[in-house]
Design an enzyme around this catalytic site. Structure first.
Site, mmCIF file in Angstrom:
data_model
loop_
_atom_site.group_PDB
_atom_site.id
_atom_site.type_symbol
_atom_site.label_atom_id
_atom_site.label_comp_id
_atom_site.label_asym_id
_atom_site.label_seq_id
_atom_site.Cartn_x
_atom_site.Cartn_y
_atom_site.Cartn_z
ATOM 1 N N GLY A 1 0.835 -1.197 0.000
ATOM 2 C CA GLY A 1 0.000 0.000 0.000
ATOM 3 C C GLY A 1 0.867 1.243 0.000
ATOM 4 N N CYS B 1 5.737 -0.456 7.438
ATOM 5 C CA CYS B 1 5.419 0.815 6.782
ATOM 6 C C CYS B 1 6.630 1.240 5.952
ATOM 7 C CB CYS B 1 5.092 1.875 7.827
ATOM 8 S SG CYS B 1 4.604 3.454 7.116
ATOM 9 N N HIS C 1 -4.610 1.069 7.726
ATOM 10 C CA HIS C 1 -3.260 1.633 7.871
ATOM 11 C C HIS C 1 -3.103 2.839 6.931
ATOM 12 C CE1 HIS C 1 1.298 1.043 8.193
ATOM 13 N NE2 HIS C 1 1.186 1.819 7.107
#
Ligand code: K1U
Ligand code: ZN
Length: 170
Positions: free
Chosen positions: A46, A92, A134
């Protein structure tokens, strides 16, 4: 297309609250293409526009095994979230090398525009639900490490600042 630089925690720009996308025009379509290319190049599942220093409500996601099923969410809103929660390990691209557990709703319903500006309703569970939540946090200026204890967060901040200093010296 171009790869976009990804902001690294604790860059204060990661805490900017994104504004709605006004129109799905040529500029936004170009940005979507560049964000997808950047996400695939970084091996991410993502990427939120906030992470590439664009403060508009746009995220790209691909949780497919073949890395060939991109999902574009413009102006996403969560319309329902399950009371049932689950803890999953998250990473992340803005906090490279750090993985930790975060509790989130197991299932969600989201409304958004797609990359052509068409309205969509997405029902998500599993990794897709985790990833959407997220990425939507990024649009609110929230990085997943903010769910961790102040002790862990400070250790991560120190580690990231040292890594940045080491890169600058090299
Ligand atoms: O927002 C981002 O920086 C992308 C992030 C998305 C994400 C991963 C895992 C859980 C929630 C959200 C990443 O793609 S991190 C790198 C990655 O591919 C990954 C890390 C852990 C599990 C699965 C994938
Ligand atoms: Zn992230």
């Amino acid at each position: 297309m171009a790869l976009l630089p990804i902001l690294c925690y604790p860059d204060p720009r990661l805490h900017t609250v994104a504004k709605p996308v006004q129109a799905v025009d040529a500029r936004v379509k170009k940005l979507i293409g560049e964000m997808l290319e950047t996400m695939y190049d970084a091996d991410g599942i993502g990427l939120a526009a906030t992470q590439v220093d664009v403060h508009e409500r746009l995220v790209v996601i691909d949780v497919s095994a073949g890395r060939n099923t991109p999902l574009v969410l413009i102006n996403p809103e969560i319309t329902w979230a399950s009371d049932e929660k689950q803890v999953n390990d998250e990473g992340c691209l803005s906090v490279p090398g750090i993985y930790d557990g975060v509790e989130r709703s197991s299932a969600i319903k989201v409304t958004a525009l797609d990359g052509e500006g068409q309205s969509r309703v997405i029902e998500a569970e599993g990794m897709l639900a985790v990833c959407i939540q997220h990425e939507m946090d990024h649009l609110l200026g929230k990085v997943f490490v903010e769910y961790l204890s102040p002790l862990k967060r400070n250790r991560i901040k120190t580690k990231m600042l040292k890594a940045r200093r080491d890169t600058e010296r090299a």
